[in-house]
Scaffold this active site. Structure first.
Site, PDB file in Angstrom:
ATOM      1  N   ARG A  51     -13.593  -7.675   3.254  1.00 13.41           N
ATOM      2  CA  ARG A  51     -14.860  -7.230   2.671  1.00 13.41           C
ATOM      3  C   ARG A  51     -15.153  -7.956   1.358  1.00 13.41           C
ATOM      4  O   ARG A  51     -16.321  -8.193   1.014  1.00 13.41           O
ATOM      5  CB  ARG A  51     -14.841  -5.713   2.477  1.00 13.41           C
ATOM      6  CG  ARG A  51     -14.585  -4.978   3.791  1.00 13.41           C
ATOM      7  CD  ARG A  51     -15.025  -3.541   3.758  1.00 13.41           C
ATOM      8  NE  ARG A  51     -14.404  -2.817   4.861  1.00 13.41           N
ATOM      9  CZ  ARG A  51     -14.793  -2.892   6.133  1.00 13.41           C
ATOM     10  NH1 ARG A  51     -15.799  -3.672   6.468  1.00 13.41           N
ATOM     11  NH2 ARG A  51     -14.167  -2.198   7.075  1.00 13.41           N
ATOM     12  N   GLN A  98      -7.254   8.567   5.914  1.00 18.50           N
ATOM     13  CA  GLN A  98      -6.609   8.043   7.114  1.00 18.50           C
ATOM     14  C   GLN A  98      -5.381   8.852   7.523  1.00 18.50           C
ATOM     15  O   GLN A  98      -5.167   9.112   8.710  1.00 18.50           O
ATOM     16  CB  GLN A  98      -6.247   6.573   6.902  1.00 18.50           C
ATOM     17  CG  GLN A  98      -7.482   5.674   6.803  1.00 18.50           C
ATOM     18  CD  GLN A  98      -7.137   4.255   6.372  1.00 18.50           C
ATOM     19  OE1 GLN A  98      -6.212   4.027   5.618  1.00 18.50           O
ATOM     20  NE2 GLN A  98      -7.913   3.304   6.857  1.00 18.50           N
ATOM     21  N   ASP A 120     -15.819   1.805   1.698  1.00 21.83           N
ATOM     22  CA  ASP A 120     -15.792   0.430   2.196  1.00 21.83           C
ATOM     23  C   ASP A 120     -17.073  -0.335   1.867  1.00 21.83           C
ATOM     24  O   ASP A 120     -17.122  -1.554   2.008  1.00 21.83           O
ATOM     25  CB  ASP A 120     -15.564   0.417   3.708  1.00 21.83           C
ATOM     26  CG  ASP A 120     -14.113   0.695   4.069  1.00 21.83           C
ATOM     27  OD1 ASP A 120     -13.237   0.409   3.240  1.00 21.83           O
ATOM     28  OD2 ASP A 120     -13.854   1.199   5.176  1.00 21.83           O
ATOM     29  N   ARG A 173       0.831  -1.201   0.000  1.00 27.30           N
ATOM     30  CA  ARG A 173       0.000   0.000   0.000  1.00 27.30           C
ATOM     31  C   ARG A 173       0.869   1.256   0.000  1.00 27.30           C
ATOM     32  O   ARG A 173       1.931   1.303   0.617  1.00 27.30           O
ATOM     33  CB  ARG A 173      -0.956  -0.014   1.207  1.00 27.30           C
ATOM     34  CG  ARG A 173      -1.935  -1.168   1.155  1.00 27.30           C
ATOM     35  CD  ARG A 173      -2.827  -1.242   2.365  1.00 27.30           C
ATOM     36  NE  ARG A 173      -3.801  -0.163   2.398  1.00 27.30           N
ATOM     37  CZ  ARG A 173      -4.798  -0.105   3.282  1.00 27.30           C
ATOM     38  NH1 ARG A 173      -4.949  -1.047   4.182  1.00 27.30           N
ATOM     39  NH2 ARG A 173      -5.650   0.902   3.247  1.00 27.30           N
ATOM     40  N   ARG A 232     -10.087  -2.872  -4.829  1.00 23.82           N
ATOM     41  CA  ARG A 232     -11.383  -3.554  -4.746  1.00 23.82           C
ATOM     42  C   ARG A 232     -12.202  -3.433  -6.023  1.00 23.82           C
ATOM     43  O   ARG A 232     -13.087  -4.256  -6.271  1.00 23.82           O
ATOM     44  CB  ARG A 232     -12.169  -3.033  -3.533  1.00 23.82           C
ATOM     45  CG  ARG A 232     -11.594  -3.556  -2.223  1.00 23.82           C
ATOM     46  CD  ARG A 232     -12.270  -3.009  -0.996  1.00 23.82           C
ATOM     47  NE  ARG A 232     -11.748  -3.666   0.203  1.00 23.82           N
ATOM     48  CZ  ARG A 232     -11.816  -3.146   1.432  1.00 23.82           C
ATOM     49  NH1 ARG A 232     -12.382  -1.963   1.612  1.00 23.82           N
ATOM     50  NH2 ARG A 232     -11.330  -3.814   2.451  1.00 23.82           N
TER      51      ARG A 232
END
Length: 442
Positions: free
Chosen positions: A395, A168, A323, A119, A354
């Site tokens: 998820r 974040q 999310d 990341r 995602r």
């Protein structure tokens, strides 16, 4: 562990876990406090336990009881770790704590698991450098962990950053500001995931910190220099976890009640209720009793619909609640019409990309889904079973398991490495089994 998911009818009452986002904020702020805080109803998930295991490296102490955790804050004795800080799989912990470490006159090295080491962190290094500290990426590719942070940050700094990579690290700056005299100003040119910034503001204000966020979220001010005083707090339930039983009940045309939902408005993912209602779901949200009820329709099989929207297309700007993309992408597969997700860049920078991952795995099951770079386009289609990958993304695993519950008879979905859901929803499969989900471990 693999999980096989088959057609099910759900009924009953369910509770979802406490909020991961709230728990991690509470732990770090309690670490910064003078005195002892009790955190009631914490989420004992992998990411939160990673946080609980890391804060003692900075001088805090933590004790685990059945219903609460007690944190004795480091306060003025907050100090650098004498070891590498391993955040496990928690991006929140990495991005929250690294700017805080920049306030120390010392060197701190952050790393994590394989996912974390893929990341981006160069944007974090950039804002830390703007604070007058030093930070750089030790990885030869220049973008990912290990991240080296060398203080000491200076007070009264103005930090300019895009803010679109994630919210974040902005939360990390806000937390760091509490340890610096004067006021930190944060100017964002393209803020995303803004409800999480509001969540951070509310937490800091709870502990006596003076915060300001402009209506467009482009200007943030945090006044530091005040000693944070410990206090007892209670963690609300997790809207990011609510998404999965909620979508499962809708797609299986079942009636369930989800208890103890967070009606405070502090979590952006509660927007999923309005999205699903727009598509025709029957959901009753009793905000006084904190109950969410999905009502069964009279039709034998209920299908969500985008047909009432222009050109049979329903557009969802997902940047404020990224999310939810996995659960909503699954729901979109069962619509009449087309669902288009826009402002999706933040969804690509989570445990996985995602958008790419959900496109790949849903196509294996017959979905008409297109990754169009700046948008995700999902057309309702007839799905079938198959073997899919979780990519160790909690998820992704839970959303694909939910999909299997809505397939036709004699069809099933097998999800590889499905145990990764423990990151945010421990015992997800057992909890869902209690209301009728046909999940089998293989």
């Amino acid at each position: 562990m693999n999980i096989i998911s088959k057609k099910s009818s759900l009924s009953g009452v369910i509770n979802v876990p406490p909020s991961k986002s709230h728990t991690i904020r509470a732990l770090i702020i309690a670490c910064l406090c003078e005195g002892e805080s009790k955190i009631y109803n914490p989420l004992a998930s992998a990411d939160c336990l990673s946080t609980a295991n890391v804060i003692p490296q900075f001088g805090a102490q933590i004790e685990f009881e059945k219903d609460y955790w007690t944190v004795k804050g480091a306060g003025k004795n907050f100090h650098a770790s004498d070891d590498v800080v391993n955040v496990g799989n928690s991006g929140s912990l990495l991005y929250f704590l690294s700017p805080v470490a920049a306030t120390l006159d010392a060197v701190t090295i952050f790393t994590g698991d394989k996912s974390i080491r893929s990341r981006p962190v160069s944007h974090v290094a950039d804002v830390i450098n703007q604070l007058g500290a030093k930070s750089f990426v030790a990885n030869p590719n220049g973008k990912t962990c290990p991240l080296v942070v060398q203080g000491k940050a200076k007070p009264n700094k103005t930090v300019k950053t895009e803010g679109s990579v994630s919210s974040q690290y902005i939360t990390g700056l806000m937390l760091a500001a509490t340890r610096l005299n004067g006021t930190m100003k944060i100017k964002l040119s393209n803020p995303k995931e803004t409800p999480y910034l509001t969540m951070t503001k509310l937490w800091l204000e709870k502990f006596g910190v003076d915060c300001f966020i402009s209506p467009d979220f482009k200007n943030i001010k945090v006044k530091g220099g005040t000693s944070l005083k410990a206090q007892d707090v209670t963690i609300p339930s997790d809207w990011e976890a609510v998404a999965f039983p909620l979508v499962a009940a809708i797609l299986t045309n079942s009636q369930i009640t989800i208890e103890n939902v967070d009606s405070s408005g502090s979590q952006g993912d509660d927007k999923i209720v309005q999205v699903l209602c727009d598509l025709g779901a029957s959901i009753l949200w009793d905000k006084e009793k904190n109950l969410l009820t999905v009502n069964k329709t009279e039709e034998k099989e209920f299908v969500l619909s985008a047909e009432k929207f222009p050109s049979s297309t329903y557009e969802i700007k997902i940047s404020d609640f990224p999310d939810a993309i996995c659960a909503l992408a699954v729901a979109a597969c069962f619509t009449k019409g087309t669902v288009v997700f826009t402002d999706i860049d933040g969804c690509r920078k989570k445990e996985t990309d995602r958008i790419k991952v959900m496109t790949s795995e849903l196509k294996k099951l017959g979905a008409d889904i297109t990754d169009a770079n700046d948008k995700l386009i999902v057309k309702g289609s007839v799905l079938h079973g198959g073997l899919v990958e979780s990519y160790d993304d909690h998820r992704v695993a839970m959303s694909l398991a939910v999909l299997g519950l809505a397939l036709n008879e004699n069809e099933s979905v097998e999800i590889k490495d499905a145990e990764c859901c423990s990151v945010s929803f421990p015992n997800f499969y057992n909890v869902m089994k209690q209301i009728g989900a046909d999940f089998k471990e293989v």
